[in-house]
Design an enzyme around this catalytic site. Structure first.
Site, PDB file in Angstrom:
ATOM      1  N   LYS A  53       0.889  -1.341   0.017  1.00  0.00           N
ATOM      2  CA  LYS A  53      -0.004   0.067   0.087  1.00  0.00           C
ATOM      3  C   LYS A  53       0.911   1.240   0.044  1.00  0.00           C
ATOM      4  O   LYS A  53       0.750   2.072  -0.849  1.00  0.00           O
ATOM      5  CB  LYS A  53      -0.949  -0.113   1.343  1.00  0.00           C
ATOM      6  CG  LYS A  53      -2.033  -1.170   0.969  1.00  0.00           C
ATOM      7  CD  LYS A  53      -2.768  -1.195   2.107  1.00  0.00           C
ATOM      8  CE  LYS A  53      -3.779  -2.250   1.898  1.00  0.00           C
ATOM      9  NZ  LYS A  53      -4.950  -2.801   3.194  1.00  0.00           N
ATOM     10  N   GLN A  97      -4.766  -1.153   9.405  1.00  0.00           N
ATOM     11  CA  GLN A  97      -4.536  -2.467   8.890  1.00  0.00           C
ATOM     12  C   GLN A  97      -5.415  -3.436   9.886  1.00  0.00           C
ATOM     13  O   GLN A  97      -4.914  -3.402  10.838  1.00  0.00           O
ATOM     14  CB  GLN A  97      -3.320  -2.915   8.415  1.00  0.00           C
ATOM     15  CG  GLN A  97      -3.094  -4.517   7.739  1.00  0.00           C
ATOM     16  CD  GLN A  97      -3.625  -4.278   6.305  1.00  0.00           C
ATOM     17  OE1 GLN A  97      -3.584  -3.073   5.848  1.00  0.00           O
ATOM     18  NE2 GLN A  97      -3.996  -5.440   5.936  1.00  0.00           N
ATOM     19  N   ASP A 120     -11.250   3.054   3.480  1.00  0.00           N
ATOM     20  CA  ASP A 120     -11.498   1.384   3.342  1.00  0.00           C
ATOM     21  C   ASP A 120     -13.030   1.349   3.301  1.00  0.00           C
ATOM     22  O   ASP A 120     -13.179  -0.052   2.800  1.00  0.00           O
ATOM     23  CB  ASP A 120     -10.944   0.912   4.800  1.00  0.00           C
ATOM     24  CG  ASP A 120      -9.695   0.070   4.484  1.00  0.00           C
ATOM     25  OD1 ASP A 120      -9.449  -0.335   3.289  1.00  0.00           O
ATOM     26  OD2 ASP A 120      -8.872  -0.144   5.392  1.00  0.00           O
TER      27      ASP A 120
HETATM   28  N1  GUN Z   1      -7.101  -6.655   6.127  1.00  0.00           N
HETATM   29  C1  GUN Z   1      -7.341  -7.464   5.208  1.00  0.00           C
HETATM   30  N2  GUN Z   1      -7.941  -6.935   3.864  1.00  0.00           N
HETATM   31  C2  GUN Z   1      -7.711  -5.433   4.598  1.00  0.00           C
HETATM   32  C3  GUN Z   1      -8.287  -4.319   3.819  1.00  0.00           C
HETATM   33  O1  GUN Z   1      -8.796  -4.056   2.659  1.00  0.00           O
HETATM   34  N3  GUN Z   1      -7.925  -3.162   4.702  1.00  0.00           N
HETATM   35  C4  GUN Z   1      -7.406  -3.092   5.734  1.00  0.00           C
HETATM   36  N4  GUN Z   1      -7.614  -2.144   6.580  1.00  0.00           N
HETATM   37  N5  GUN Z   1      -7.295  -4.237   6.476  1.00  0.00           N
HETATM   38  C5  GUN Z   1      -7.349  -5.486   5.967  1.00  0.00           C
END
Ligand code: GUN
Length: 299
Positions: A53, A97, A120
């Site tokens: 990311k 995350q 998100d």
């Molecule tokens: N954990 C697994 N997939 C995601 C996601 O798309 N965003 C976040 N913040 N955590 C995750």
């Protein structure tokens, strides 16, 4: 012959469009989209996602504000940080995350994020708006799947889509995106989960099957009707002594057998995976654009 939906290529196209948007935004307003990326603990998969990311931000001209914490950070410390980021005009998106360590309540943290910065799409307000068809941020993985279908010229309207998995991150927002009254919605949706009596009965009826259960190669060829479209959200690490890293990545679909029956299928890796990060960039740039418009109106 099945067509392979190339998530890397579709990502590349969307990222190029979005990078241009960033350049125009910066030129016209001086505003650089900013994303706060918060990682707690040392889970290798989470570390790897967060690295990707942050790398994507750099490539797109989005400024990544990185926060890494030991697993014993308190819930309050995290809430205090989010409150600061909510007020920071240089931050347009906040990403925590998941999963978080057990002593921290995920929902409490997600609820603290300003809905205006919820790139998100996990905040209850974002999810609620999605359900009733209002403008909001769509969760990145389901949104990415819609884009994969759209760019592959697959019509969604009127199709029967069977989603296997009911998580808050994928299954539930996916079902609601597909139900929206627009051209990338209007589907008939079935959601299966761990307590569904006969999953195979449902998947066999579906024009499109979306597998998001987190079980390696769970969807087998006998569960799919001929010429179905199969979207594999799973990224499972399975031991592989022959691989350099000691493991290989497999999806939730038995790709080698299922792909013999499908009209379209996504591979793992290189299918849904790259789209999640692409749509995170998309949402962050959208948020910065909305922020710039709001600022202009206030003048
Ligand atoms: N954990 C697994 N997939 C995601 C996601 O798309 N965003 C976040 N913040 N955590 C995750």
């Amino acid at each position: 012959m099945t067509k392979i939906i190339d998530g890397k290529e579709i990502s590349r196209i969307i990222r190029a469009e979005q990078k241009k948007k960033v350049e125009i935004l910066v030129e016209n307003t001086g505003i650089v989209p900013g994303l706060a990326v918060i990682l707690v603990g040392e889970d290798p998969a989470s570390q790897s996602y967060v690295r990707s990311k942050r790398r994507a931000c750099k490539k797109m001209g989005v400024s990544s504000h990185d926060f890494n914490f030991a697993p014993d950070i308190s819930e309050q410390e995290l809430l205090d940080l989010i409150n600061i980021l909510n007020e920071d005009p240089e931050i347009h998106g906040i990403l925590v995350q998941l999963p978080l360590p057990k002593h921290i309540d995920d929902n409490k943290i997600l609820l603290a994020i300003s809905p205006d910065k919820d790139v998100d799409g996990f905040h209850p307000q974002s999810l609620g708006k999605l359900v009733i068809g209002m403008e909001t941020f769509f969760s990145c993985t389901p949104f990415g799947i819609i884009k994969l279908l759209e760019y592959s010229n697959i019509e969604i309207e009127g199709k029967h889509v069977c989603i296997v998995g009911r998580s808050n991150i994928v299954g539930k927002p996916m079902a609601n995106l597909l139900l929206r009254k627009d051209k990338t919605g209007n589907a008939t949706v079935t959601v299966c989960h761990s307590r569904t009596k006969d999953i195979s009965y449902h998947t066999k009826q579906a024009d499109i099957v979306i597998a998001a259960i987190g079980k390696p190669e769970f969807i087998t060829a006998d569960m799919i009707k001929d010429n179905a479209i199969v979207i594999d959200v799973g990224i499972n690490r399975v031991n592989d002594p022959e691989a350099e890293r000691g493991y290989k990545l497999v999806g939730d679909v038995d790709y080698s057998e299922v792909s013999k029956k499908t009209s379209f299928i996504t591979p793992v890796p290189g299918g849904v995976g790259p789209m999640t990060i692409t749509m995170l960039m998309y949402n962050t740039i959208l948020s910065a654009t909305r922020f710039a418009e709001k600022k202009k109106m206030e003048k």
